[in-house]
Design an enzyme around this catalytic site. Structure first.
Site, PDB file in Angstrom:
ATOM      1  N   GLY A 173       0.928  -1.143  -0.032  1.00  0.00           N
ATOM      2  CA  GLY A 173       0.006  -0.031  -0.027  1.00  0.00           C
ATOM      3  C   GLY A 173       0.750   1.490   0.012  1.00  0.00           C
ATOM      4  O   GLY A 173       0.349   2.312   0.579  1.00  0.00           O
ATOM      5  N   SER A 174       2.101   1.285  -0.627  1.00  0.00           N
ATOM      6  CA  SER A 174       2.769   2.573  -0.613  1.00  0.00           C
ATOM      7  C   SER A 174       2.359   3.532  -1.397  1.00  0.00           C
ATOM      8  O   SER A 174       2.300   4.717  -1.147  1.00  0.00           O
ATOM      9  CB  SER A 174       4.105   2.197  -0.887  1.00  0.00           C
ATOM     10  OG  SER A 174       4.466   1.934  -2.280  1.00  0.00           O
ATOM     11  N   LYS A 190      -5.952  -8.156  -8.973  1.00  0.00           N
ATOM     12  CA  LYS A 190      -6.982  -8.981  -9.538  1.00  0.00           C
ATOM     13  C   LYS A 190      -7.671  -8.181 -10.464  1.00  0.00           C
ATOM     14  O   LYS A 190      -7.536  -7.035 -10.450  1.00  0.00           O
ATOM     15  CB  LYS A 190      -7.940  -9.231  -8.453  1.00  0.00           C
ATOM     16  CG  LYS A 190      -7.796 -10.211  -7.146  1.00  0.00           C
ATOM     17  CD  LYS A 190      -7.823 -11.571  -7.719  1.00  0.00           C
ATOM     18  CE  LYS A 190      -6.927 -12.304  -6.634  1.00  0.00           C
ATOM     19  NZ  LYS A 190      -6.724 -13.897  -7.268  1.00  0.00           N
ATOM     20  N   ILE A 216     -10.818  -6.227 -12.283  1.00  0.00           N
ATOM     21  CA  ILE A 216     -12.115  -5.641 -11.789  1.00  0.00           C
ATOM     22  C   ILE A 216     -13.179  -6.194 -12.454  1.00  0.00           C
ATOM     23  O   ILE A 216     -13.026  -6.196 -13.831  1.00  0.00           O
ATOM     24  CB  ILE A 216     -11.815  -4.221 -12.042  1.00  0.00           C
ATOM     25  CG1 ILE A 216     -10.966  -3.616 -11.070  1.00  0.00           C
ATOM     26  CG2 ILE A 216     -13.215  -3.351 -11.915  1.00  0.00           C
ATOM     27  CD1 ILE A 216     -11.563  -3.316  -9.417  1.00  0.00           C
ATOM     28  N   ASN A 246      -6.013   2.829 -12.955  1.00  0.00           N
ATOM     29  CA  ASN A 246      -4.855   1.992 -12.323  1.00  0.00           C
ATOM     30  C   ASN A 246      -3.561   2.613 -12.437  1.00  0.00           C
ATOM     31  O   ASN A 246      -3.169   3.271 -13.465  1.00  0.00           O
ATOM     32  CB  ASN A 246      -5.049   0.634 -13.349  1.00  0.00           C
ATOM     33  CG  ASN A 246      -3.981  -0.480 -12.826  1.00  0.00           C
ATOM     34  OD1 ASN A 246      -3.788  -0.511 -11.587  1.00  0.00           O
ATOM     35  ND2 ASN A 246      -3.172  -0.972 -13.750  1.00  0.00           N
ATOM     36  N   HIS A 256       0.384   1.491 -13.327  1.00  0.00           N
ATOM     37  CA  HIS A 256       1.246   0.448 -13.997  1.00  0.00           C
ATOM     38  C   HIS A 256       2.798   0.733 -13.819  1.00  0.00           C
ATOM     39  O   HIS A 256       3.015   1.896 -14.393  1.00  0.00           O
ATOM     40  CB  HIS A 256       0.697  -0.002 -15.303  1.00  0.00           C
ATOM     41  CG  HIS A 256       1.537  -1.332 -15.853  1.00  0.00           C
ATOM     42  ND1 HIS A 256       1.072  -2.348 -15.636  1.00  0.00           N
ATOM     43  CD2 HIS A 256       2.617  -1.382 -16.473  1.00  0.00           C
ATOM     44  CE1 HIS A 256       1.790  -3.488 -15.817  1.00  0.00           C
ATOM     45  NE2 HIS A 256       2.675  -2.816 -16.713  1.00  0.00           N
ATOM     46  N   ASP A 273      -4.854  -3.668 -18.792  1.00  0.00           N
ATOM     47  CA  ASP A 273      -3.595  -2.894 -18.984  1.00  0.00           C
ATOM     48  C   ASP A 273      -3.735  -2.099 -20.496  1.00  0.00           C
ATOM     49  O   ASP A 273      -2.922  -1.650 -20.877  1.00  0.00           O
ATOM     50  CB  ASP A 273      -2.408  -3.649 -18.925  1.00  0.00           C
ATOM     51  CG  ASP A 273      -1.922  -3.803 -17.481  1.00  0.00           C
ATOM     52  OD1 ASP A 273      -2.622  -3.389 -16.431  1.00  0.00           O
ATOM     53  OD2 ASP A 273      -1.149  -4.741 -17.519  1.00  0.00           O
TER      54      ASP A 273
HETATM   55  C1  GAR Z   1       3.278  -0.843  -7.531  1.00  0.00           C
HETATM   56  O1  GAR Z   1       4.727  -0.955  -8.274  1.00  0.00           O
HETATM   57  C2  GAR Z   1       2.283  -0.853  -8.889  1.00  0.00           C
HETATM   58  O2  GAR Z   1       2.539  -0.038  -9.943  1.00  0.00           O
HETATM   59  C3  GAR Z   1       2.017  -2.251  -8.977  1.00  0.00           C
HETATM   60  O3  GAR Z   1       2.279  -3.078  -8.074  1.00  0.00           O
HETATM   61  C4  GAR Z   1       2.964  -2.088  -7.028  1.00  0.00           C
HETATM   62  C5  GAR Z   1       2.153  -1.911  -5.630  1.00  0.00           C
HETATM   63  O4  GAR Z   1       3.075  -1.388  -4.603  1.00  0.00           O
HETATM   64  N1  GAR Z   1       0.970  -2.577  -9.963  1.00  0.00           N
HETATM   65  C6  GAR Z   1       0.812  -3.557 -10.871  1.00  0.00           C
HETATM   66  O5  GAR Z   1       1.981  -4.076 -11.082  1.00  0.00           O
HETATM   67  C7  GAR Z   1      -0.367  -3.684 -11.559  1.00  0.00           C
HETATM   68  N2  GAR Z   1      -0.342  -4.417 -12.670  1.00  0.00           N
HETATM   69  P1  GAR Z   1       2.187  -0.737  -3.412  1.00  0.00           P
HETATM   70  O6  GAR Z   1       1.350  -1.797  -2.825  1.00  0.00           O
HETATM   71  O7  GAR Z   1       3.289  -0.302  -2.529  1.00  0.00           O
HETATM   72  O8  GAR Z   1       1.455   0.478  -3.999  1.00  0.00           O
END
Ligand code: GAR
Length: 209
Positions: A14-15, A93, A95, A109, A111, A152
């Site tokens: 969750g950063s 997941k 949506i 989203n 990415h 995506d």
């Molecule tokens: C982030 O780097 C985000 O871009 C990626 O997961 C990480 C979550 O980090 N998302 C994907 O790869 C989606 N395809 P976080 O939990 O620290 O925000």
């Protein structure tokens, strides 16, 4: 203009969610996080929400005998909190299409690469950075896009480049990309708060101030 009412969907630490909260606290983003939804009961994002007394809800398919009940539970949660924008922040997941239909052009989203490269099934988290390095790319980046039915592939709202450095590992590249994620997501959400995002014929335009 009223502040955005956000639902944040997150599966992990969750950063990005935290960076959104920081932007709200600093007055850089006119929004409130009304609810956090996760498929993963262990998600750090849920702990962050609870610490701030933000409703934190676990919803995953396994909890329901019927898919319909799963989708209805998600929809009811969004309605209950009068959500105006759905923000996927490390949500791993897909949506449900019913949500995308109800919140057309209102699901975002982030990415960790420059779409349409390095997106699609299996391209999430460290897999993305591994693929970028395996390809010998000199540049990677971040994409914020609207979510449609194709993984995506929804209309791109914002992108920013991040350099790939000599000797990068997936971990070092991920960390550099993440810093940019933390800036660009709040900035992009603020464009929505200001009503400056237009979607025409599947493409996004940003109105000038
Ligand atoms: C982030 O780097 C985000 O871009 C990626 O997961 C990480 C979550 O980090 N998302 C994907 O790869 C989606 N395809 P976080 O939990 O620290 O925000």
């Amino acid at each position: 203009m009223d502040p955005l009412k956000l639902a944040v969907f997150a599966s992990g630490r969750g950063s990005n969610f935290l960076a959104i909260l920081d932007a709200i606290d600093a007055g850089r983003l006119s929004a409130e996080v009304e609810v956090v939804i996760s498929n993963n009961p262990q998600a750090g994002a849920l702990d962050i929400a609870r610490e701030r007394s933000i409703p934190a809800v676990v919803i995953n398919k396994k909890m329901f005998a019927q898919r319909e009940a799963f989708v209805q539970s998600m929809l009811a949660t969004l309605k209950k909190h009068e959500v105006t924008l759905v923000v996927l922040a490390g949500y791993m997941k897909k949506i449900p299409p019913e949500i995308i239909l109800q919140y057309k052009n209102r699901v975002l989203n982030i990415h960790p690469a420059l779409l349409p490269s390095f997106g699609g099934k299996g391209m999430y988290g460290h897999h993305v950075h591994e693929a970028v390095l395996a390809q010998g790319c000199r540049i990677s980046g971040v994409t914020v896009h609207l979510v449609d039915e194709v993984y995506d592939r929804g209309p791109i709202v914002a992108q920013r480049c991040v350099s790939v450095e000599e000797g990068d590992t997936p971990g070092t590249l991920a960390a550099r990309v993440l810093k940019t994620e933390h800036q660009i997501y709040a900035e992009t959400l603020q464009l929505f708060a200001e009503g400056r995002v237009e979607v025409k014929e599947g493409k996004v335009g940003i109105k000038r101030k």
